[in-house]
Write an enzyme that holds these catalytic residues in place. Structure first.
Site, mmCIF file in Angstrom:
data_model
loop_
_atom_site.group_PDB
_atom_site.id
_atom_site.type_symbol
_atom_site.label_atom_id
_atom_site.label_comp_id
_atom_site.label_asym_id
_atom_site.label_seq_id
_atom_site.Cartn_x
_atom_site.Cartn_y
_atom_site.Cartn_z
ATOM 1 N N ASP A 141 0.925 -0.971 0.089
ATOM 2 C CA ASP A 141 -0.022 -0.073 0.218
ATOM 3 C C ASP A 141 0.909 1.132 -0.185
ATOM 4 O O ASP A 141 2.218 1.147 0.388
ATOM 5 C CB ASP A 141 -0.805 -0.074 1.244
ATOM 6 C CG ASP A 141 -1.785 1.052 1.298
ATOM 7 O OD1 ASP A 141 -2.274 1.352 0.303
ATOM 8 O OD2 ASP A 141 -2.036 1.773 2.481
ATOM 9 N N LYS A 142 0.454 2.198 -0.378
ATOM 10 C CA LYS A 142 1.342 3.479 -0.459
ATOM 11 C C LYS A 142 1.133 4.367 1.008
ATOM 12 O O LYS A 142 1.995 4.433 1.685
ATOM 13 C CB LYS A 142 0.932 4.456 -1.569
ATOM 14 C CG LYS A 142 1.856 5.634 -1.810
ATOM 15 C CD LYS A 142 1.490 6.740 -2.787
ATOM 16 C CE LYS A 142 0.353 7.349 -2.506
ATOM 17 N NZ LYS A 142 0.528 8.401 -1.532
ATOM 18 N N ILE A 166 -0.461 1.490 -13.935
ATOM 19 C CA ILE A 166 -1.907 1.053 -14.111
ATOM 20 C C ILE A 166 -2.831 1.365 -13.319
ATOM 21 O O ILE A 166 -2.585 1.654 -12.148
ATOM 22 C CB ILE A 166 -2.034 -0.426 -14.397
ATOM 23 C CG1 ILE A 166 -3.456 -1.002 -14.806
ATOM 24 C CG2 ILE A 166 -1.661 -1.171 -12.921
ATOM 25 C CD1 ILE A 166 -3.279 -2.498 -15.284
ATOM 26 N N ARG A 218 -5.529 4.088 -7.983
ATOM 27 C CA ARG A 218 -7.044 4.043 -8.052
ATOM 28 C C ARG A 218 -7.428 2.510 -7.838
ATOM 29 O O ARG A 218 -8.383 2.259 -8.674
ATOM 30 C CB ARG A 218 -7.419 4.539 -9.226
ATOM 31 C CG ARG A 218 -7.227 6.172 -9.282
ATOM 32 C CD ARG A 218 -8.315 6.793 -8.640
ATOM 33 N NE ARG A 218 -8.071 8.578 -8.447
ATOM 34 C CZ ARG A 218 -8.226 9.156 -7.410
ATOM 35 N NH1 ARG A 218 -8.959 8.608 -6.434
ATOM 36 N NH2 ARG A 218 -7.931 10.480 -7.150
#
Lengths: 352, 1449
Positions: B398-399, B961, B992
């Site tokens: 995850d960021k 992507i 997203r």
């Protein structure tokens, strides 16, 4: 460690969190001082030489001691062929058959001399044979042997229980062997001890006769096993303390042997008179009352006279094995030393 | 101008496609489908008044809010657990054996003994399951018992209720910072516009605040909704897991229907922010909430090793069956030798003998029981997923909060072409970093959580000197009621919005130069410049406007410390006196809080339960009054005291002690701030952290955003005094425009001014272009500014900063009126409202004047780039899956070195599946072309390279992507090509992405590539991904505990992943593989002893060892040492492992557990068992030994062999090993002696009475054991010695390093790395050459001009597999910058040309070709030269490019 890993970071509700983490100890943090053996030739050379030397010396000792054992083994299954033929037919079970086997001792057998009977190809270690006994019964307890592992040698058709029950007891070795010393045409019976041959614990703890005022009443209501010629309380009519379940021959037989070829201690030479130092050289003969059939299972019977040393009997295997493996270890040590010395000149990775 | 139309078309298509083919993306989720079939709608009726009957009828069908994630209850535990355990084939098999043992014919053991191992195993597992379930139960209970305010009909007010008692149809009232207990429709918000802000970080990880709208029709109501009067019914769709959709309507009693959308839904698990109070009606509760449905529930993970082990177990079983078959046949043959029944073959009870075949068959079963029994411990193995840590091939990260700290920090700015470096600021940040790292060090030293405490204290102390101390109060006042945040809130600043007061973010040290210029600004000069626009003061104007824009152009909500924001709506007149009064009052208030806290509890409670109501009523008064501006100020002042009391009071009773402390702190701070700083204590709550950072930056320059109301903004400007701007419009940020604007009326000039702030990629195109060449000085100036700013922007981007451009436009009233007209039309239109609004916005945002640019740093967590690099070197592929927008994601990817300067980035962004497929195949082609092109030079140079082992492709690509495309890609038909593509890419960034997509992606890689995956995340949005991955790692961060609860491992920071994988992963893996191999060895060796004996007992299934000892041998005597081995063994020290990530590859390739290793182990086991059996056999052959006396030395020797074998295999021996091994041996002897002494009859078939005692006095016994052990272990010992000397594996070599002194060690490691580096230098040269040609061929490259990587590490590629910190090879930084200059000129030329060609076709790739330039800025002159050469060919590719963009649209 996994668990620690997980729980240490897994916080629980609220304030208790600090307590969930492992102590900052060397143990919990896995920082224990450790010996990290590096298995390279240089580090292990000594162990090879040490092992080699040790094995060689032990091996030599063992071989020497095994060589000091005197042993004579006589196969009498063929020599009593008449008897063995007679025993092939089970209907002759109550007919007596005797035979005698002569042999000559070329030199004295000094020290304690043990007399064994040996059986070949008798699978006492067959699973279903060896479990077919009732230790509780042999302890003299009045147990319901129906529930034991004795089947099918538990009771007769009429319900009389067998004493002792089970296949082991039923197939007890029942030859009787006497040793005679032929000295100047006179035949002297070698005095043999029939007690004290079994383990002390077996005789005094593991095997007990049922409590009663006399032995025959103790075994009242039971019957001898089908293959036996006489009931258990008549195994040794001379010695009360060697009768019934505590009979040495019986106890020894009940100690199931490990292999199909085995020997069991039968008698010890009583060291009195001429035999005080053991058996002198000369002619001897075994007088055998041949009862135990072996042809059925293509077995053979032996009678063995042997002395015993600290390292057991005359089997030299252990000594030889020690010598061989000692030699092997030493040789390996030399080889890898050579290799090591050769390689050390070249740059191995670590020295780079 | 074509953009909006294209965009509109796209939106339309998308709308249609979602309506037509909805559910296709969700098809993977059963829950969703099943619920769809059950019933289409649910009706929600409040449990009130006239609805009562219907309510009872309806709501029975709905779940209440109680959640239960446990698997068992107290009653069902035993049956269910047993049921589940017998699902495992092995357990069933053992049960079968137990049953088989009850068949008299094949009874090998005493019946009772047979059950022992099975029962032991079942009990252990049941206890483990029980404990796990219990902790879940406790967690559930905690959540269920959280309190929330539910409307009670009886008491006619909101009362505290546990979460679990909330039902569908209940009215719930929440205050700020409370967590939403169930999905509910928003009916009232204290916000004037009926807006409620929620933070969904816990759900999808997006950290900006989301707006939720009160249901239409209710927002107009001025007073708070009265549940008693609520007479409508709500109809909505059945529970489903789609977070982004909610449909339904409210039917009023007059049959009017009002539509509901997701804008009206408050989701469980989110937090109410910035909104004082909201009321909603529960529509989904408990397990039916969207948050819970998105949780795919616990997931049993099997490690790869376990799977592999299972196949090997099959081998073992096969071996076993073979052995049994041998036994059966042997027994048959043996029996057939006898013409009649010998004594020792017991006939059947009926006297008949059984035929040899049947007997053989019986024997077969017996053998199976016999041999398998002893094999049983392998069941007990402690396999877990821990060893998977050593084999990870893919990391999905995850960021937000995982890679980044989620703290935006203002770093630099450029105004009017002049850069202000803010060096002081940078220094400040560095010092913070040090402070952080100090903290972290202590984390290492002790453990994460204890330092949390110390940090927590530290924060408090820091807060004392902090003007903005709202945060600490917030923390302490217990406003985080949920999910273990009580503790978490203390140390980690929550996500951005609340904790913006974190000093790193708020304290911006002004740049000296800029400050000086600032000081020149005065009201007078400003006015002058405004009017005269003299050249001299142009810069001043720019600076003023720039900071005004920073302060105004946002949606930041201002509130005072612990004051609700409503009351900040103070008109700028009369503000000053109030301010000081306020301070005094606040101080007083704190005192009173303190007093209150020490006051008896009941009174506090009273006030808490009362306050909301009073507060609300006051509020409503206040709202009504607002209509009449004249009374405004007074009303507010009247309302203030109550307002301020309420939030605190309600929270006080919960944490008396804490507040006490806090109050002390507060008092200090209040006093100090009174004395020292005239700055008001303001708190900015922003939708996105960037905004807040900018506002704080402006604040540092004394351009302070004072208040914001829907129609006016007050800014306190240092030189100018307080300015109040009339706020005409806010055009909010959206991802299409990538900018936001505010339209204000300037109080000084009285002109309409538009301030726009946005991504430079879009902003640069919107600037006013020189209409006629060189007509105007200012326009020339503009052009110059633009160029220089662009340069700065590039520079920022290269430093990994997030860049924003600030621009301004002055409109005449007429222009504005015209635009307003249009805009109004757009706003009021029903169809295509969004599209029209967009169009309108675009019309406004043109002809802008560039003011400057800012560089904000989204601070990476400490050590992230290093960690990623190290993990890379360890051969792990890292994917970043984030819900964030693409720019941010790519930016971060660069910053954390996930993507590297010379990586080529392919962006996958297609609207349709076909286009997507085409693009992917094209990219693949490209990559293949490049890799093959690359090979040639590398082969040429191959002779230079020392070893040809460098497999990592020197050509590296990155794939970006986005979520929508991901939907296509995850379709079955495209999966394979996608995976093929990703395999070729070094890094993949998915932006997203929804939580579900994340998990689907992970599952895809896991299942299709059969790779080991690790997912790491910190939010609830990562939960499903964490559960799906082979290994889930939760980061104990700022977003609650869900991720941690779902994870297999929890770490406190991303950088700990390095240690977790490289050290613990390696250890766990080697330990466990060795342990598994050892288990195999042990069992095979031991079982074979019995097998060999069968040859001497007529294959009758006899065991020469007592049954008890036989079974306990595995269960007791030899079970602990291998576990100790599996727990404590360390082949290489942690330090070395950290320094040499390459070692990880060994375990990744499962070197330790190759089939060969397995078979060698088996072979060794065979050999050892042979020795162990036959040495005693020949020793005792022909003697009068009895069966158990023979078994005893065999067994004892086996014990020695097995334990000493372990010692040989052990890499490190601690005293624990010694204790355990010696203890095991002693235990064995003690047991055997005790058993031998006591057991006379209670073990009927076997009777080892006095055997051990007898043997202990027999020298032969010892000699046999000794010889057997020596001979059995000699080969393995020799093997290990030879291996250690001649073919040391990397691990062994690394182990050797441990023994060196520190200096030698450093030397050796360096040499080791150099080995790799040499290869890589060569490799690198190859790369650089090829990349030039490569760039030319690419058409799908996406330019993100703003995301240029940091200049520090231009040579990443060369050290990919090599060193960690070797900087000797880096070129001069100076050199590089010069280089860049040259390139920039190239770029501008190129940009122009590319725009000309594509402007009409490209939206998604409007700047596609730029990247080739970006990529070339990696600092190597060789490369840049190559790029110059290749620019032409890039342009040549434009046609192909247009082709693709057409396809996409």
């Amino acid at each position: 460690k996994k668990m620690e890993n997980k729980t240490s970071f897994l916080p629980q509700e609220g304030e208790v969190r600090p307590s969930r983490c492992p102590d900052n100890s060397a143990f919990k943090q896995q920082k224990l001082p450790a010996w990290k053996p590096q298995l390279t030739i240089a580090t292990v050379l000594s162990s090879f030489f040490f092992t080699g030397t040790f094995c060689l010396s032990v091996g030599v000792c063992l071989i020497l001691s095994a060589n000091s054992v005197r042993e004579i083994q006589i196969d009498y299954s063929d020599k009593c062929s008449d008897c063995s033929k007679l025993r092939e037919n089970s209907s002759n079970w109550n007919k007596e058959c005797h035979c005698s086997v002569n042999f000559t001792l070329k030199e004295d057998i000094l020290g304690d001399v043990f007399m064994y009977y040996g059986l070949q190809n008798f699978y006492q270690n067959h699973r279903r044979y060896m479990i077919s006994r009732s230790d509780a019964q042999l302890l003299g307890r009045n147990v319901n042997i129906q529930k034991s592992y004795c089947t099918p040698f538990t009771t007769y058709r009429n319900g009389t229980p067998m004493a002792p029950c089970g296949a082991i007891a039923n197939s007890m070795f029942n030859d009787s062997i006497d040793l005679f010393y032929n000295l100047n045409s006179s035949v002297i019976q070698v005095p043999l001890l029939k007690t004290g041959n079994s383990w002390w614990t077996d005789k005094n703890v593991k095997f007990r006769n049922p409590k009663s005022y006399n032995l025959s009443s103790a075994f009242a209501g039971t019957a001898r096993p089908p293959y036996w010629q006489k009931p258990v309380y008549l195994l040794d009519e001379e010695d009360e303390r060697n009768n019934g379940y505590v009979n040495d021959d019986f106890i020894i037989w009940m100690r199931v042997s490990a292999f199909a070829t085995f020997r069991n201690l039968y008698r010890r030479v009583r060291r009195i008179r001429q035999f005080a130092d053991g058996l002198p050289a000369g002619n001897y003969s075994f007088h055998i009352s041949y009862n135990f059939p072996v042809t059925k299972f293509k077995g053979r019977k032996h009678v063995i006279l042997s002395t015993v040393v600290w390292s057991g009997g005359s089997n030299p295997f252990l000594g030889i094995a020690y010598v061989v493996s000692g030699t092997a270890a030493t040789l390996t040590g030399f080889v890898i030393t050579a290799v090591h010395l050769k390689l050390r000149k070249k740059k191995t990775y670590f020295q780079k | 101008m074509a953009d909006p139309i294209r965009w509109a078309r796209y939106r339309w298509q998308r709308l249609i496609s979602t309506e037509g083919g909805e559910g296709s993306s969700n098809s993977s989720n059963k829950c969703y489908q099943s619920s769809k079939t059950i019933g289409k709608h649910r009706i929600v009726i409040p449990c009130l008044g006239h609805f009562k009957e219907e309510y009872e009828k309806v709501s029975k069908l709905y779940m209440n809010n109680k959640i239960r994630t446990t698997k068992y209850t107290l009653l069902t535990f035993l049956p269910r657990n047993l049921f589940e355990q017998f699902h495992r084939v092995a357990n069933l098999y053992f049960l079968f054996l137990v049953v088989l043992n009850w068949v008299p014919l094949v009874e090998a053991f005493q019946k009772e003994i047979t059950m022992l191992p099975l029962i032991a195993v079942l009990t252990i597992i049941a206890v483990k399951d029980g404990l796990e379930d219990y902790s879940k139960y406790k967690m559930d209970k905690q959540i269920n018992n959280l309190l929330t305010k539910v409307y009670s009909r009886k008491e006619k007010k909101y009362i505290d209720e546990c979460w679990k008692n909330v039902n569908v149809g209940d009215f719930i009232r929440l205050s700020r910072n409370e967590i939403i207990p169930a999905d509910m429709v928003l009916l009232y918000s204290s916000d004037l516009d009926g807006i409620c802000y929620i933070e969904t970080a816990g759900l999808d990880g997006e950290t900006n605040l989301k707006q939720r709208q009160v249901v239409r029709g209710y927002s107009e109501q001025v007073s708070e909704i009265d549940p008693e009067k609520f007479s409508s019914r709500i109809e909505c769709e059945s529970p489903n897991n789609d977070l982004s959709r909610f449909r339904g309507f409210v039917e009023h009693s007059n049959k009017d229907r009002v539509g509901l959308s997701k804008e009206n839904l408050l989701l469980r698990g989110c937090t109410v922010r910035n909104t004082e109070a909201v009321v909603g009606i529960v529509v989904y509760a408990g397990h039916e909430t969207k948050a819970m449905l998105n949780n795919s529930g616990p997931h049993y993970k099997r490690s790869k090793l376990e799977r592999k082990v299972n196949t090997d177990i099959l081998w073992c079983v096969l071996l076993l069956i073979l052995m049994c078959l041998t036994g059966a046949i042997g027994h048959g043959i043996w029996l057939s030798r006898y013409s009649e029944i010998p004594f020792f073959n017991i006939p059947e009870p009926d006297g008949k003998s059984i035929p040899p075949t049947l007997a053989g068959f019986n024997m077969f079963w017996t053998m199976i029981i016999l041999l398998q029994k002893t094999d049983s411990t392998i069941q007990c193995r402690a396999l877990n997923i821990a060893e998977d840590l050593g084999q990870i091939q893919y990391i999905f990260s995850d960021k937000t909060g995982t890679l980044t700290e989620n703290k935006m920090v203002f770093r630099r700015c450029s105004i009017a072409g002049q850069e202000y470096c803010h060096e002081e600021n940078a220094k400040r940040l560095e010092s913070y970093q040090e402070m952080d790292s100090e903290d972290e060090d202590s984390v290492d030293r002790q453990c994460g959580s204890s330092t949390h405490m110390s940090k927590w204290r530290g924060h408090n102390c820091r807060a004392v000197n902090e003007p903005l101390n709202r945060k600490s109060l917030n923390q302490l006042s217990g406003s985080y009621p949920a999910l273990g945040r009580e503790d978490g809130a203390g140390d980690v600043p929550h996500s951005g919005h609340v904790a913006f007061s974190s000093p790193i973010e708020t304290d911006v040290v002004p740049d000296a130069q800029l400050l000086e210029k600032f000081s020149q600004i005065s009201f007078h000069s400003y006015q002058q410049s405004e009017e005269a626009s003299s050249k001299l003061s142009l810069e001043t104007t720019y600076i003023t406007d720039f900071f005004l824009a920073l302060a105004i152009c946002n949606t930041v909500v201002v509130s005072g410390p612990n004051r609700p924001r409503q009351k900040m709506r103070v008109s700028s007149l009369g503000r000053m006196p109030i301010k000081s009064l306020e301070d005094i009052r606040q101080m007083f208030q704190r005192w009173s809080v303190r007093r209150l806290s020490s006051s008896p509890l009941p009174s506090a409670k009273e006030s808490s339960s009362e306050s909301p109501n009073t507060f609300v009523s006051k509020l409503s008064i206040f709202r009504m009054k607002l209509a009449s501006p004249a009374l405004d100020g007074a009303a507010q002042r009247a309302a203030e005291p109550h307002n301020t009391d309420s939030p605190e009071n309600s929270q006080v009773p919960q944490e008396l002690a804490v507040v006490d402390v806090a109050a002390g702190c507060e008092r200090n701070s209040a006093a100090s701030s009174m004395e020292l700083s005239p700055l008001p204590k303001l708190c900015y709550e922003a939708e996105s952290p960037d905004e807040a950072a900018l506002v704080h930056a402006a604040r540092a320059y004394k351009c302070i955003l004072q208040s914001r109301s829907p129609d006016q903004v007050t800014v306190d400007f240092a030189g100018l005094g307080s300015l109040t701007f009339q706020l005409l419009h806010i055009l909010p940020f959206d991802s299409v425009r990538k900018r936001m604007s505010v339209v204000i009326r300037h109080p000084v000039s009285n002109k309409v001014v538009v301030y726009t702030k946005g991504a430079d990629s879009v902003m640069m195109d919107l600037l006013r272009t020189a209409s006629e060449v060189g007509t105007n000085n200012s326009e020339m100036e503009q052009k110059k500014i633009k160029e220089r700013t662009q340069k700065h922007l590039d520079d920022y981007a290269r430093r990994g900063l997030r860049t924003l451009c600030i621009a301004k436009k002055v409109m005449s009233d007429a222009e504005y009126a015209e635009w307003l007209n249009h805009h109004f039309l757009a706003e009021t239109s029903i169809d295509n409202r969004e599209e029209l609004l967009l169009e309108s916005a675009i019309r406004l945002e043109t002809e802008l004047t560039l003011l400057g640019a800012t560089g904000i740093e989204d601070r990476l967590q400490e050590g992230v780039p290093d960690t990623i690099q190290a993990l890379r070197k360890a051969g792990i592929k890292i994917w970043m899956l984030t819900g964030d927008k693409r720019e941010t994601a790519v930016n971060i990817a660069y910053a954390c070195k996930l993507l590297e300067p010379d990586d080529r980035i392919f962006t996958l962004k297609s609207q349709s599946r076909d286009a997507c497929a085409l693009v992917m195949s094209k990219i693949l082609e490209d990559i293949q072309k490049n890799t093959s092109a690359k090979k040639n030079p590398s082969q040429k140079l191959g002779n230079v390279s020392a070893s040809p082992s460098t497999q990592a492709p020197a050509f590296s690509a990155g794939l970006v992507i986005d979520g929508r495309t991901l939907e296509h890609v995850l379709h079955d038909s495209l999966q394979n090509i996608f995976l093929e593509l990703t395999e070729k890419c070094r890094a993949v960034v998915c932006c997203r992405a929804t939580p579900l997509q994340k998990s689907v992606l992970v599952r895809l890689v896991r299942n299709k590539l059969k790779a080991m995956t690790l997912a790491v995340g910190d939010g609830a949005n990562d939960v499903s991904m964490i559960q799906v991955a082979d290994t889930g790692v939760g980061i104990l961060g700022q977003e609650g505990m869900q991720a941690v609860m779902a994870s297999d491992f929890a770490i406190s920071q991303f950088r700990h992943l390095r240690k977790l994988l490289l050290v613990h992963g390696h250890w766990c893996y080697t330990r466990l593989t060795n342990m598994v191999l050892y288990f195999f060895y042990k069992n095979v060796a031991y079982v074979n002893l019995l097998f060999w004996y069968q040859f001497f007992c007529g294959f009758s299934g006899t065991s020469m060892t007592d049954y008890w000892i036989l079974i306990l041998f595995n269960l007791l005597f030899t079970s602990v040492p291998p576990i100790i081995y599996g727990v404590f063994d360390k082949d290489v020290s942690a330090e070395i492992l950290m320094q040499l990530p390459q070692l990880y590859m060994m375990s990744q390739k499962s070197v330790a557990y190759l089939p060969s290793a397995f078979w060698i182990t088996l072979l060794d086991a065979f050999y050892q068992s042979l020795v162990c059996f036959f040495v005693p056999y020949f020793t005792y052959y022909g003697s009068d030994i009895d069966i158990f006396s023979f078994g005893n030395p065999v067994n004892t020797a086996a014990l020695f062999i097995i334990l000493l074998h372990l010692l040989i295999e052990c890499k490190s021996v601690t005293w624990i090993h010694t204790v355990v091994i010696v203890g095991s041996i002693l235990f064995y002897f003690v047991f055997a002696l005790a058993f031998g002494a006591t057991c006379k009859t209670h073990n009927p078939p076997s009777n080892p009475y006095w055997i051990m005692e007898k043997h202990m006095t027999d020298p032969v016994f010892y000699l046999v054991c000794l010889l057997t052990t020596c001979v059995a272990l000699l080969p393995r010992y020799l093997l290990r010695v030879l291996q250690g000397t001649f073919f040391p594996s990397p691990v062994l070599r690394a182990k050797h390093l441990d023994r060196l002194t520190p200096e030698e060690q450093r030397e050796a490691i360096k040499r080791w790395k150099d080995d790799c580096t040499v290869n890589y230098r060569v490799e690198f040269q190859a790369t650089s050459r090829s990349s030039s040609s490569a760039t030319a061929a690419v058409s799908q490259e996406e330019s993100i001009a703003s995301v240029l990587p940091t200049p520090k590490t231009p040579f990443q590629a060369c050290s990919r597999d090599g060193l960690v910190e070797d900087t000797s090879f880096l070129p001069d930084v100076q050199d590089e910058s010069g280089n860049t200059n040259g390139l920039n000129s190239e770029k501008t030329v190129f940009l122009n040309s590319s725009k000309e060609t594509n402007s009409d076709t490209c939206v998604s790739s409007n700047s596609c070709a730029k990247v080739s330039v970006c990529a070339s800025q990696e600092g190597s002159s060789a490369i840049s030269l190559a790029h110059k050469a290749s620019l032409n060919s890039v342009l040549g590719e434009d046609d192909a490019l247009r082709y693709f963009t057409k396809l996409e649209s």
